[in-house]
Design an enzyme around this catalytic site. Sequence first.
Site, short mmCIF file in Angstrom:
data_model
loop_
_atom_site.label_atom_id
_atom_site.label_comp_id
_atom_site.label_asym_id
_atom_site.label_seq_id
_atom_site.Cartn_x
_atom_site.Cartn_y
_atom_site.Cartn_z
N TYR A 185 0.88 -1.42 0.31
CA TYR A 185 0.11 0.06 0.15
C TYR A 185 0.86 1.53 -0.15
CZ TYR A 185 -3.86 2.94 1.79
OH TYR A 185 -5.17 4.10 1.46
N LYS A 225 -0.95 -0.95 -4.31
CA LYS A 225 -2.05 0.02 -4.56
C LYS A 225 -1.99 0.82 -4.59
CE LYS A 225 -5.75 1.84 -1.35
NZ LYS A 225 -6.61 1.01 0.05
#
Length: 304
Positions: A136, A164
């Site tokens: 992330y 992400k």
Amino acid sequence: MSIEWKGIFPAITTKFTAADELDLPLFEKNLEVQLSAGVDGIILGGSLGEASTLTTAEKEVLTKFTVEKVAGRIPVVLGIAEGATREAINQAALAKKWGAAGLMLLPPMRYRSDDRETAAWYKTVAASTDLSIIVYNNPVDYKIEVTLDVFEQLQELPNIQAVKESTRDVSNVTRMISRFGDRFKILCGLDTLALEEIVLGAHGWVGGLVAAFPAETVAVYRLAKAGRIKEALDIYRWFLPLLELDLSAKLVQYIKLAEAEVGLGSEHVRAPRLTLTGAEREKVLQVIRTSVANRPTLPDYLSL
């Protein structure tokens, strides 16, 4: 279950009762609608899932419940956001025990690590597990950027498979592909840049407003990937006022209000968050209700 890391992965909200307990029946209702809409994975315990307020016992219940209900149809991914490497490793082991197929791993919380420390964090946690990992990368909110040089080092870990992408810089999709080819799957992590990043080559979308509008989210993705850009763009333009709710610090309250309005959730949040009141709530409701009143008719996107 192996994870292909493409398509729509809802960062699903955690449903609570008025008594501040997990609301599993309401959670299941939303989950089944997500599955029917054609999502490709489920992410539990992200920022939108209010992970920082969940106990380990609650994460266990949510993960096991989701794995049972999904029944192998799509992968279940658990978010890890910890301050200590040791605890991140422990959470990864628990996720495996509970049946999760993958991890969404944030950089260290509360300490601003440099590139060497960030790389060591990811390498150490990844080496402790055989679960698939999506990095992330959200330097705006979490103040640590997973740079291209860090990703260079992470290539050696086969289970670090995706990112992400939440840098807010759409050009980062091109940078990643130019440097690493298809080594890392790229999933857009910001609703308001999703179509742009898909067109640039992103493999998927970790969505927020998908919690309330799963069919529209999947339709945008599948139409774009099928080259039907105008149809995708028409839906996306309708969607944008809703997608902008994902940009607020109160995205949890805003998205849960949208879920409640369409019958897929409730407004209950866990303190220190408070439910919306007054003019702020009315303003968000106006956005939601105006969009719902003009909801587009979708083509047969599931056959694409």
